[in-house]
Motif scaffolding. Structure first.
Motif, PDB file in Angstrom:
ATOM      1  N   GLY A  49       0.813  -1.205   0.000  1.00  0.00           N
ATOM      2  CA  GLY A  49       0.000   0.000   0.000  1.00  0.00           C
ATOM      3  C   GLY A  49       0.844   1.252   0.000  1.00  0.00           C
ATOM      4  N   PRO A  50       0.226   2.421  -0.246  1.00  0.00           N
ATOM      5  CA  PRO A  50       0.969   3.669  -0.408  1.00  0.00           C
ATOM      6  C   PRO A  50       1.014   4.559   0.833  1.00  0.00           C
ATOM      7  CG  PRO A  50      -1.255   3.972  -1.204  1.00  0.00           C
ATOM      8  CD  PRO A  50      -1.161   2.545  -0.712  1.00  0.00           C
ATOM      9  N   PHE A  51       1.892   5.526   0.769  1.00  0.00           N
ATOM     10  CA  PHE A  51       1.968   6.632   1.728  1.00  0.00           C
ATOM     11  C   PHE A  51       0.812   7.597   1.516  1.00  0.00           C
ATOM     12  CE2 PHE A  51       2.898  11.152   1.797  1.00  0.00           C
ATOM     13  CZ  PHE A  51       3.422  11.388   3.054  1.00  0.00           C
ATOM     14  N   ALA A  52       0.348   8.176   2.609  1.00  0.00           N
ATOM     15  CA  ALA A  52      -0.545   9.333   2.536  1.00  0.00           C
ATOM     16  C   ALA A  52      -0.529  10.021   3.890  1.00  0.00           C
ATOM     17  CB  ALA A  52      -1.966   8.945   2.142  1.00  0.00           C
ATOM     18  N   VAL A  53      -0.888  11.284   3.906  1.00  0.00           N
ATOM     19  CA  VAL A  53      -0.980  12.031   5.153  1.00  0.00           C
ATOM     20  C   VAL A  53      -2.214  12.932   5.090  1.00  0.00           C
ATOM     21  CG1 VAL A  53       0.485  13.948   4.386  1.00  0.00           C
ATOM     22  CG2 VAL A  53       0.354  13.375   6.822  1.00  0.00           C
ATOM     23  N   GLU A  54      -2.870  13.068   6.253  1.00  0.00           N
ATOM     24  CA  GLU A  54      -4.153  13.772   6.400  1.00  0.00           C
ATOM     25  C   GLU A  54      -5.281  13.042   5.666  1.00  0.00           C
ATOM     26  OE1 GLU A  54      -4.507  17.988   5.952  1.00  0.00           O
ATOM     27  OE2 GLU A  54      -2.573  18.400   6.889  1.00  0.00           O
ATOM     28  N   SER A  55      -5.176  11.746   5.561  1.00  0.00           N
ATOM     29  CA  SER A  55      -6.232  10.973   4.912  1.00  0.00           C
ATOM     30  C   SER A  55      -7.409  10.770   5.860  1.00  0.00           C
ATOM     31  CB  SER A  55      -5.711   9.606   4.477  1.00  0.00           C
ATOM     32  OG  SER A  55      -5.499   8.775   5.613  1.00  0.00           O
ATOM     33  N   TYR A 469      16.467   6.092   0.957  1.00  0.00           N
ATOM     34  CA  TYR A 469      15.017   5.960   0.928  1.00  0.00           C
ATOM     35  C   TYR A 469      14.417   6.462   2.238  1.00  0.00           C
ATOM     36  CZ  TYR A 469      10.471   3.578   1.104  1.00  0.00           C
ATOM     37  OH  TYR A 469       9.143   3.289   1.225  1.00  0.00           O
ATOM     38  N   VAL A 470      13.376   7.271   2.147  1.00  0.00           N
ATOM     39  CA  VAL A 470      12.779   7.902   3.330  1.00  0.00           C
ATOM     40  C   VAL A 470      11.840   6.898   4.008  1.00  0.00           C
ATOM     41  CG1 VAL A 470      11.597   9.942   4.221  1.00  0.00           C
ATOM     42  CG2 VAL A 470      12.979  10.123   2.168  1.00  0.00           C
ATOM     43  N   PHE A 471      12.446   5.896   4.627  1.00  0.00           N
ATOM     44  CA  PHE A 471      11.687   4.821   5.268  1.00  0.00           C
ATOM     45  C   PHE A 471      10.936   5.318   6.498  1.00  0.00           C
ATOM     46  CE2 PHE A 471      12.584  -0.039   4.959  1.00  0.00           C
ATOM     47  CZ  PHE A 471      11.230  -0.271   4.771  1.00  0.00           C
ATOM     48  N   ASN A 476       6.132   5.459   0.769  1.00  0.00           N
ATOM     49  CA  ASN A 476       6.212   6.600  -0.140  1.00  0.00           C
ATOM     50  C   ASN A 476       6.749   6.282  -1.520  1.00  0.00           C
ATOM     51  OD1 ASN A 476       9.188   7.207  -0.025  1.00  0.00           O
ATOM     52  ND2 ASN A 476       8.705   7.544   2.129  1.00  0.00           N
ATOM     53  N   THR A 477       7.349   5.117  -1.761  1.00  0.00           N
ATOM     54  CA  THR A 477       7.709   4.782  -3.138  1.00  0.00           C
ATOM     55  C   THR A 477       6.452   4.479  -3.953  1.00  0.00           C
ATOM     56  OG1 THR A 477       9.865   3.930  -2.485  1.00  0.00           O
ATOM     57  CG2 THR A 477       9.054   3.266  -4.618  1.00  0.00           C
TER      58      THR A 477
END
Length: 501
Positions: A49-55, A469-471, A476-477
Motif C-alpha cells: 500500500g501507499p503513503f498518505a498524510v491527512e487521509s 530511501y525515506v523509510f 512513499n515509493t
C-alpha cells in the motif's frame, strides 16, 4: 510501418502508468498504454500500500500528522537536496489519492508505521483474503485501477515494448513500439514514461550506482524492469538525476539463493530463508569482518539505516550474533520485534532449524561452539571479536553502552554456546531515479529546459530521496508512483488540450 494515433501514450502499466492513464482519461484525453508484459501492475502487485498524510483513514484512527509535519520531516531527512516543490505536490495530493482509489473500489485496512521509528503513513490495501499488511495485497488495488481505466476507454497494448521516442522540432510526437512482426509508429501529442526503473538490470546498477548486483547488493529483480524508459528519455535529451538503489538490508538470508527474478519467489523463499531468519533481524550484537561494532543495533529496525551502515563495512557485510540463552528467549517468550509481514512472534526449534539450513547449503548462517570457531567460519578477526564481545558483555552487565548508547532492554550478553550468526548485506526493492523532471512531472534536460510533450512518473523519476530511501515515512515509493502518475496524467491532458503555439 503500421501506425496508431492517440492523445497520450503511456509506457508501462504499473502503479504510475495506471494512475496516469486514469487521470488523463478522466479529463477527456484518449489514452493508449503500452506494456511489455502480459498484465498490469508491475512491482505494485507485490506491494502492500501507499503513503498518505491527512487521509480520512488517519483521521478516523486519531492520527493527527499533518502535511506540514510530513513535508518538514521529508525535507529535513533529505537536507533539501531534492525538488522541494515536487515533494510538496506529492504530499499535498496524497490524501485525495486515497479517496480517489477508494472510489474505484480499493478497500483499506490498517494505517501503520511499518518500521521502528517511522510514522503512521503506510495505508495498507485489504486483499481478498482480508489480511492487510501481507505481501501482494496491493494487487487488489491494481485490479480496481485496471477496471477503472478500461471503463474510461483506456486502450491497453500488452507485450508491446516501446523502443524509441519520436521527436520533431524539440517536442515529443510519439514513439516506436515493437509489434509481433513490425514496428508500430504511435502518433501522440504527449508521452508519459513509467517503466519502473532498472532494478533488474545488473549492468545499469553497476554503471549508475555504487553497487554490483550479486556481489555486494542482493535486491529484488522484478522481471522487465531494465531501464528501457530511462534509456529512451536520455536518448531524447532528458537529464539524469538521482540514480541509486532503494536499499533495505537483507539479514540472515542466503544471499546466493536470493539472486534471481522475483518471479522465482517461491523457489527463493524456500531456499534463501529458514524459519529462524527473523531471529537475525533483532537488536543483538552486530560486528563487521574487523570484529568491531559499527552501529546501535536498535537502529537496524530501519532497513535503510542498516543498509547504509553495512555498505560502509569491509566487503559490505555485517554479522548479527546471539547465544543459546537468547535463542531460548525467542523460543519461549517471543522476538523483541515481532515480524508483522510474516506474522512471526515466537520461533521454535531455533538450533535445529539453523543447523538444517547450514547443512542444506546456506552459507550465510553459522553455528559455533566457541568465538574462535565462529571467527574461523565467518572470517571475522578472532582477537578483535573476542575483545568486542568482552566489552559488550560488560555493557550488558552494567546496563550501560558507552559506545553507541543502546538501550538496556536490548543489551544481552553472549556467554552460553552455541553461538549463532547471520550475515547482513545490502538489499532492497529496486532502483530509484534516472529521468530528471520538474514539479509538474515534465521531463527536463540537464539544464532544466522542458522537453515539450514528455512526462515521467514513478520509479523512473523518483529522485526525491537524496541518498537514502525515506523509510521514516513508509509507503512513499508506491505513494510517489501513484501521485506522480496522477499528476503526469492530469498535466499531460492539459498540455494536449492547450491551443497550439
Amino acid at each position: 510501418m503500421p501506425e496508431l494515433e492517440t492523445d497520450i501514450a503511456i509506457v508501462g502499466a504499473g502503479a504510475a502508468g495506471l494512475a496516469a492513464a486514469i487521470a488523463a482519461a478522466e479529463k477527456g484525453a484518449r489514452v493508449a498504454v503500452f506494456e511489455k508484459g502480459a498484465t498490469t501492475g508491475g512491482a505494485a502487485n507485490m506491494g502492500m500500500g501507499p503513503f498518505a498524510v491527512e487521509s480520512k483513514l488517519q483521521r478516523m484512527r486519531n492520527i493527527g500528522m499533518t502535511r506540514e509535519q510530513a513535508f518538514k520531516i521529508f525535507m529535513d531527512y533529505t537536507h533539501w537536496r531534492v525538488d522541494a516543490h515536487l515533494v510538496s505536490n506529492f504530499i499535498n495530493k496524497s490524501a485525495d489519492t486515497i479517496d480517489w482509489l477508494e472510489e474505484m473500489g480499493v478497500v483499506w485496512g490498517a494505517v501503520e508505521s511499518y518500521v521502528r521509528g517511522s510514522y503512521p503513513t503506510h495505508h495498507q490495501v485489504t486483499p481478498p483474503n482480508g489480511r492487510p499488511g501481507t505481501p501482494m495485497a496491493a494487487s487488489a488495488m491494481v485490479k480496481c485501477m485496471t477496471d477503472r481505466a478500461k471503463q474510461l476507454g483506456v486502450k491497453f497494448y500488452f507485450r508491446k515494448p516501446a523502443k524509441q521516442l519520436l521527436k520533431e522540432r524539440g517536442a515529443i510526437t510519439g514513439l516506436l513500439v515493437e509489434g509481433e512482426t513490425d514496428e508500430i509508429e504511435v502518433e501522440a501529442k504527449a508521452v508519459i514514461i513509467a517503466t519502473g526503473g532498472f532494478g533488474a538490470n545488473p549492468e545499469m546498477i553497476k554503471k549508475h550506482t555504487p553497487y554490483e548486483y550479486g556481489k555486494d547488493l542482493f535486491s529484488m529483480r522484478v522481471p522487465g524492469m531494465v531501464g528501457d524508459g530511462i534509456r529512451m528519455a536520455w536518448e531524447a535529451g532528458a537529464g539524469s538525476e538521482g540514480t541509486n538503489m532503494e536499499l533495505a538490508s537483507v539479514a540472515g538470508a542466503d544471499s546466493r539463493a536470493m539472486i534471481g527474478d522475483v518471479s522465482d519467489s517461491a523457489k527463493m523463499n524456500a531456499t534463501a530463508f529458514c524459519p529462524a531468519t527473523p531471529t537475525f533481524q533483532q537488536p543483538n550484537l552486530m560486528v563487521n569482518l574487523l570484529g568491531e561494532r559499527f552501529m546501535d543495533e536498535e537502529e537496524m529496525g530501519n532497513g535503510t539505516f542498516l543498509a547504509n551502515a553495512v555498505a560502509r563495512q569491509r566487503a559490505r557485510v555485517g554479522f548479527v550474533i546471539y547465544d543459546a540463552a537468547t535463542a531460548r528467549l525467542y523460543e519461549n517468550e517471543g522476538l523483541d520485534w515481532p515480524m508483522a509481514i510474516s506474522q512471526t512472534t515466537k520461533v521454535p526449534n531455533i538450533d535445529a532449524e539453523i543447523r538444517k539450513a547450514v547443512a542444506d547449503g546456506n552459507h550465510d548462517l553459522f553455528v559455533a561452539d566457541s568465538l574462535d570457531d565462529l571467527a574461523a567460519q565467518t572470517g571475522i578477526e578472532a582477537a578483535a571479536l573476542k575483545a568486542t564481545v568482552e566489552e559488550y558483555n560488560t555493557a550488558c552487565d552494567t546496563g550501560r553502552d558507552d559506545v553507541f548508547h543502546k538501550r538496556t532492554a536490548y543489551l544481552r550478553s553472549l556467554r552460553e554456546p552455541p553461538f549463532y550468526a547471520g550475515t547482513v548485506r545490502p538489499g532492497g526493492y529496486g532502483s530509484l531515479g534516472g529521468i530528471k523532471i520538474n514539479h509538474r512531472t515534465e521531463v527536463v534536460t540537464k539544464d532544466q529546459d522542458v522537453i515539450p510533450g514528455l512526462y515521467a512518473a514513478g520509479t523512473d523519476a523518483c529522485a526525491i530521496y537524496a541518498d537514502s530511501y525515506v523509510f521514516v515515512l513508509p509507503g512513499n515509493t508506491m505513494g510517489f508512483a501513484l501521485n506522480s502518475g496522477r499528476m503526469a496524467g492530469e498535466n499531460a491532458s492539459d498540455y494536449v488540450k492547450a491551443p497550439a503555439g
